[in-house]
Motif scaffolding. Sequence first.
Motif, mmCIF file in Angstrom:
data_model
loop_
_atom_site.group_PDB
_atom_site.id
_atom_site.type_symbol
_atom_site.label_atom_id
_atom_site.label_comp_id
_atom_site.label_asym_id
_atom_site.label_seq_id
_atom_site.Cartn_x
_atom_site.Cartn_y
_atom_site.Cartn_z
ATOM 1 N N PHE A 68 6.317 9.184 -4.948
ATOM 2 C CA PHE A 68 6.082 9.170 -5.441
ATOM 3 C C PHE A 68 5.593 7.498 -5.651
ATOM 4 N N TRP A 69 4.795 6.605 -4.413
ATOM 5 C CA TRP A 69 3.911 5.459 -4.126
ATOM 6 C C TRP A 69 2.943 5.518 -5.110
ATOM 7 N N PHE A 70 2.385 6.647 -4.348
ATOM 8 C CA PHE A 70 1.058 6.361 -4.918
ATOM 9 C C PHE A 70 -0.138 6.710 -6.088
ATOM 10 N N MET A 71 1.172 6.769 -7.029
ATOM 11 C CA MET A 71 1.212 6.588 -8.467
ATOM 12 C C MET A 71 1.352 4.229 -8.470
ATOM 13 N N TRP A 72 1.614 4.158 -7.919
ATOM 14 C CA TRP A 72 1.835 2.353 -7.925
ATOM 15 C C TRP A 72 -0.148 2.257 -8.080
ATOM 16 N N ASN A 73 -0.986 2.594 -7.427
ATOM 17 C CA ASN A 73 -2.068 1.782 -7.511
ATOM 18 C C ASN A 73 -2.712 1.959 -9.752
ATOM 19 N N GLU A 74 -2.993 3.597 -9.660
ATOM 20 C CA GLU A 74 -2.649 3.725 -11.471
ATOM 21 C C GLU A 74 -1.734 2.136 -12.562
ATOM 22 N N LEU A 75 -0.624 2.422 -11.859
ATOM 23 C CA LEU A 75 0.731 1.876 -12.738
ATOM 24 C C LEU A 75 -0.313 -0.423 -12.688
#
Length: 209
Positions: free
Chosen positions: A106-113
């Motif tokens: 789920f690390w792909f969400m970090w940039n957005e967050l």
Amino acid sequence: MNSARSDELHDPVDGRSDDEHDGPRVALKILVAGGFGVGKTTLVGAVSEIRPLRTEEALTDVSVGIDDLEGVAAKRTTTVAMDFGRITLRDGVAIYLFGTPGQERFWFMWNELSRGALGAVVLADTRRLTASFASIDYFEEKGTPFVVAVNCFDDADRYESNEIRGALDIDPHVPVILCDARRADSAKKVLVGLVEHALRLAGAAPAGR
């Protein structure tokens, strides 16, 4: 202005000031990151003045061999998107908390967050400090101010801050704060520590940055 109206402004019926009626004057975004099962959802829930938004799902056999359950074998749920909470400090400062998912998939969400964030809290568990490396590397690479908050689990060994700093190989200026993510006062201490750290870094930055 007559005295009655003046009294209403300074002592409203519901006990709130005009600024509180108008909403927060300053809004800050803070990320709560760290490895799987270190207490991110717990910390957000402990301090949030609203009912936290959670995106937890039950762990199933599908996660076997994918999620590292070492040290957290009793965990039955996992955050699949984010946790969200809010806390209002004095002087009209509202902090919006975004808890990041801990599993690698789920690390792909970090940039957005992380967009627009003042900084980040990296929660660490001394029983498995390696779970915090990815978060530390991410924020160091992004240049995002962060503090390391060591969640002192009941069955975990206790270490001094300098020992933890050495084990995580973080810069001397990065605060290491011991905390109990279950307690609101302890979690607030972590958030205040991050805000103060980010402000110090901003004050030390060269003009124009």
